[in-house]
Write a protein that holds these residues in place. Structure first.
Motif, PDB file in Angstrom:
ATOM      1  N   GLY A   1      -4.490  14.754  -8.229  1.00  7.95           N
ATOM      2  CA  GLY A   1      -3.910  14.050  -6.938  1.00  7.95           C
ATOM      3  C   GLY A   1      -2.320  14.289  -7.425  1.00  7.95           C
ATOM      4  O   GLY A   1      -1.878  15.058  -8.301  1.00  7.95           O
ATOM      5  N   ASP A   2      -1.615  13.777  -6.617  1.00  9.82           N
ATOM      6  CA  ASP A   2      -0.176  13.629  -6.639  1.00  9.82           C
ATOM      7  C   ASP A   2       0.320  12.323  -7.681  1.00  9.82           C
ATOM      8  O   ASP A   2       1.190  11.963  -7.857  1.00  9.82           O
ATOM      9  CB  ASP A   2       0.461  13.290  -5.209  1.00  9.82           C
TER      10      ASP A   2
ATOM     11  N   ALA B   1       0.674  -1.045   0.085  1.00 10.17           N
ATOM     12  CA  ALA B   1      -0.179  -0.127  -0.020  1.00 10.17           C
ATOM     13  C   ALA B   1       0.939   1.238   0.178  1.00 10.17           C
ATOM     14  O   ALA B   1       1.928   1.307   0.755  1.00 10.17           O
ATOM     15  CB  ALA B   1      -0.944  -0.010   1.166  1.00 10.17           C
ATOM     16  N   VAL B   2       0.383   2.285  -0.854  1.00 15.08           N
ATOM     17  CA  VAL B   2       1.211   3.385  -0.772  1.00 15.08           C
ATOM     18  C   VAL B   2       0.387   4.646  -0.587  1.00 15.08           C
ATOM     19  O   VAL B   2      -0.665   4.826  -1.016  1.00 15.08           O
ATOM     20  CB  VAL B   2       1.756   3.516  -2.217  1.00 15.08           C
ATOM     21  N   PHE B   3       0.570   5.525   0.445  1.00 14.75           N
ATOM     22  CA  PHE B   3      -0.014   6.746   0.545  1.00 14.75           C
ATOM     23  C   PHE B   3       0.947   7.904   0.073  1.00 14.75           C
ATOM     24  O   PHE B   3       2.068   7.880   0.138  1.00 14.75           O
ATOM     25  CB  PHE B   3      -0.213   7.046   1.857  1.00 14.75           C
ATOM     26  N   VAL B   4       0.366   8.828  -0.704  1.00 15.70           N
ATOM     27  CA  VAL B   4       1.236   9.956  -1.383  1.00 15.70           C
ATOM     28  C   VAL B   4       0.501  11.359  -0.859  1.00 15.70           C
ATOM     29  O   VAL B   4      -0.574  11.299  -1.152  1.00 15.70           O
ATOM     30  CB  VAL B   4       1.317   9.786  -2.812  1.00 15.70           C
ATOM     31  N   ALA B   5       1.400  12.013  -0.421  1.00 11.53           N
ATOM     32  CA  ALA B   5       0.909  13.723   0.068  1.00 11.53           C
ATOM     33  C   ALA B   5       1.808  14.385  -0.075  1.00 11.53           C
ATOM     34  O   ALA B   5       2.506  14.803   1.056  1.00 11.53           O
ATOM     35  CB  ALA B   5       0.095  13.601   1.460  1.00 11.53           C
ATOM     36  N   VAL B   6       2.148  15.170  -1.170  1.00 10.34           N
ATOM     37  CA  VAL B   6       3.285  15.974  -1.431  1.00 10.34           C
ATOM     38  C   VAL B   6       2.896  17.221  -1.945  1.00 10.34           C
ATOM     39  O   VAL B   6       3.507  18.262  -1.641  1.00 10.34           O
ATOM     40  CB  VAL B   6       4.245  15.067  -2.218  1.00 10.34           C
ATOM     41  N   GLY B   7       1.892  17.181  -2.595  1.00 11.33           N
ATOM     42  CA  GLY B   7       1.518  18.580  -3.465  1.00 11.33           C
ATOM     43  C   GLY B   7       2.057  18.536  -4.761  1.00 11.33           C
ATOM     44  O   GLY B   7       2.217  19.737  -5.164  1.00 11.33           O
ATOM     45  N   ARG B   8       2.415  17.401  -5.486  1.00 11.98           N
ATOM     46  CA  ARG B   8       3.205  17.548  -6.666  1.00 11.98           C
ATOM     47  C   ARG B   8       2.358  16.696  -7.833  1.00 11.98           C
ATOM     48  O   ARG B   8       2.446  15.453  -7.498  1.00 11.98           O
ATOM     49  CB  ARG B   8       4.746  17.057  -6.767  1.00 11.98           C
ATOM     50  N   PRO B   9       1.585  17.071  -8.771  1.00 14.20           N
ATOM     51  CA  PRO B   9       0.598  16.344  -9.606  1.00 14.20           C
ATOM     52  C   PRO B   9       1.567  15.365 -10.482  1.00 14.20           C
ATOM     53  O   PRO B   9       2.949  15.966 -11.029  1.00 14.20           O
ATOM     54  CB  PRO B   9       0.003  17.377 -10.674  1.00 14.20           C
ATOM     55  N   GLY B  10       1.127  14.313 -10.564  1.00 16.06           N
ATOM     56  CA  GLY B  10       1.870  13.307 -11.427  1.00 16.06           C
ATOM     57  C   GLY B  10       3.086  12.707 -10.797  1.00 16.06           C
ATOM     58  O   GLY B  10       3.838  12.087 -11.505  1.00 16.06           O
ATOM     59  N   LEU B  11       3.411  12.922  -9.689  1.00 17.83           N
ATOM     60  CA  LEU B  11       4.571  12.481  -8.737  1.00 17.83           C
ATOM     61  C   LEU B  11       4.698  10.942  -8.971  1.00 17.83           C
ATOM     62  O   LEU B  11       5.767  10.250  -9.190  1.00 17.83           O
ATOM     63  CB  LEU B  11       4.745  12.803  -7.482  1.00 17.83           C
ATOM     64  N   VAL B  12       3.531  10.461  -8.709  1.00 20.50           N
ATOM     65  CA  VAL B  12       3.571   8.826  -8.641  1.00 20.50           C
ATOM     66  C   VAL B  12       2.991   8.310  -9.949  1.00 20.50           C
ATOM     67  O   VAL B  12       2.044   8.728 -10.405  1.00 20.50           O
ATOM     68  CB  VAL B  12       2.948   8.113  -7.491  1.00 20.50           C
ATOM     69  N   THR B  13       3.692   7.333 -10.524  1.00 15.82           N
ATOM     70  CA  THR B  13       3.345   6.688 -11.856  1.00 15.82           C
ATOM     71  C   THR B  13       3.166   5.017 -11.754  1.00 15.82           C
ATOM     72  O   THR B  13       3.603   4.463 -10.815  1.00 15.82           O
ATOM     73  CB  THR B  13       4.196   7.169 -12.982  1.00 15.82           C
ATOM     74  N   GLY B  14       2.480   4.602 -12.745  1.00 10.79           N
ATOM     75  CA  GLY B  14       2.580   3.224 -12.858  1.00 10.79           C
ATOM     76  C   GLY B  14       3.561   2.335 -12.410  1.00 10.79           C
ATOM     77  O   GLY B  14       3.585   1.423 -11.659  1.00 10.79           O
ATOM     78  N   GLU B  15       4.718   2.664 -13.062  1.00  7.82           N
ATOM     79  CA  GLU B  15       5.677   2.066 -13.229  1.00  7.82           C
ATOM     80  C   GLU B  15       6.555   1.916 -11.573  1.00  7.82           C
ATOM     81  O   GLU B  15       7.453   1.332 -11.333  1.00  7.82           O
ATOM     82  CB  GLU B  15       6.945   2.533 -14.176  1.00  7.82           C
TER      83      GLU B  15
END
Length: 291
Positions: free
Chosen positions: A240-241, A204-218
């Motif tokens: 979201g991020d 499970a991954v939580f992301v809360a940074v304020g940078r759109p597109g930071l996390v990608t599928g790869e």
């Protein structure tokens, strides 16, 4: 898209239904919760949030009072306002709307709110209690994100979790909340080398940074859960991020933005209002009970 959407609106509705029942019970004993919202200066930036909070509060029977103060108000004057609200038994929760004028430090106001009335869960005592696995009044966004994960058919004990972002009111509390539930947690931040190395092994991954597109599928493990807490405006859209399209092809579950963590955060605020009213009722009963 292969991922299942985690429906924040549905989860929030279930929570509001429970809050409404609790409010009705408190009302019968004279302790129906009341929230006071504090806006300083031009409230245009927070107006949408305030209207949404008021609408959701009133739908559950929670009284909501909005107060706006001039941008020129001093920190001392505003602290005096909060002191008055802290001592008013008719007020059970205080919300500090952001942004604030530059001369008003938000942390000073958060500290000035009595912990019993800290429905946002941002007082240092409220956040510190999480270290001891005490969730009396937890920070709303962090609690909401964890509650959403708990709705999934995953065994939390031993779950490998990565939190991307280590803010005091979201990332760090999520890490402590998940550790309290028995998960193994890694926290990544702006100095972390190769975030993807950590996120690819996480259940499970939580992301809360304020940078759109930071996390990608790869960057994700196939079948993992992704809780996207980011809120960003990009070309007139709210995103979201995470890059939703690529992540949805890999993950097992994913939160949409909007319609994910946001509605559950407001529902958590209302749940905190109920808890705050109960705490204050019990405090008054213990302090002023006839001997």
């Amino acid at each position: 898209m292969t991922a299942t959407l985690i429906d924040g609106k549905s989860i929030a509705q279930t929570m509001r239904d429970e809050v409404a029942r609790d409010v009705a019970e408190l009302d019968r004993t004279g302790w129906a919760p009341k929230l006071v919202s504090i806006t300083v200066g031009d409230g245009e930036a927070s107006a949408l949030y305030v209207r949404n909070q008021q609408k959701q509060a009133e739908s559950t029977g929670v009284e909501f009072e909005q107060r706006t103060y001039p941008a020129e108000i001093s920190l001392e004057q505003l602290t005096g306002v909060l002191t008055g609200l802290n001592s008013d038994p008719r007020v059970h929760g205080i919300i500090i709307q952001r942004p604030l004028p530059a001369h008003i430090p938000v942390k000073a106001l958060q500290k000035a709110v009595h912990p019993f009335k800290d429905v946002e869960g941002m007082h240092p005592a409220s956040i510190g209690n999480i270290v001891y696995n005490d969730l009396a009044l937890g920070p709303c966004t962090a609690v909401a994100a964890v509650e959403m994960l708990k709705t999934l058919p995953l065994q939390v004990e031993g779950l490998d979790v990565v939190v991307i972002g280590h803010s005091e009111i979201v990332g760090k509390p999520i890490a402590f909340l998940m550790m309290g539930l028995g998960a193994t947690v890694t926290v990544c931040h702006h100095m972390t080398r190769q975030v993807a190395v950590h996120s690819r092994r996480a259940d499970a991954v939580f992301v809360a940074v304020g940078r759109p597109g930071l996390v990608t599928g790869e960057m994700l493990k196939p079948g993992a859960a992704l809780i996207d807490i980011g809120i960003n405006r990009v070309e007139g859209r709210t995103v979201g991020d995470a890059d939703f399209d690529s992540c949805a092809e890999v993950t097992g579950w994913i939160t949409p933005v909007p319609g994910g963590v946001g509605p559950v955060t407001v529902a958590t605020l209302l749940k905190n209002a109920v808890l705050a009213a109960r705490m204050q009722r019990d405090h008054y009963a213990a302090s002023y009970a006839a001997s």
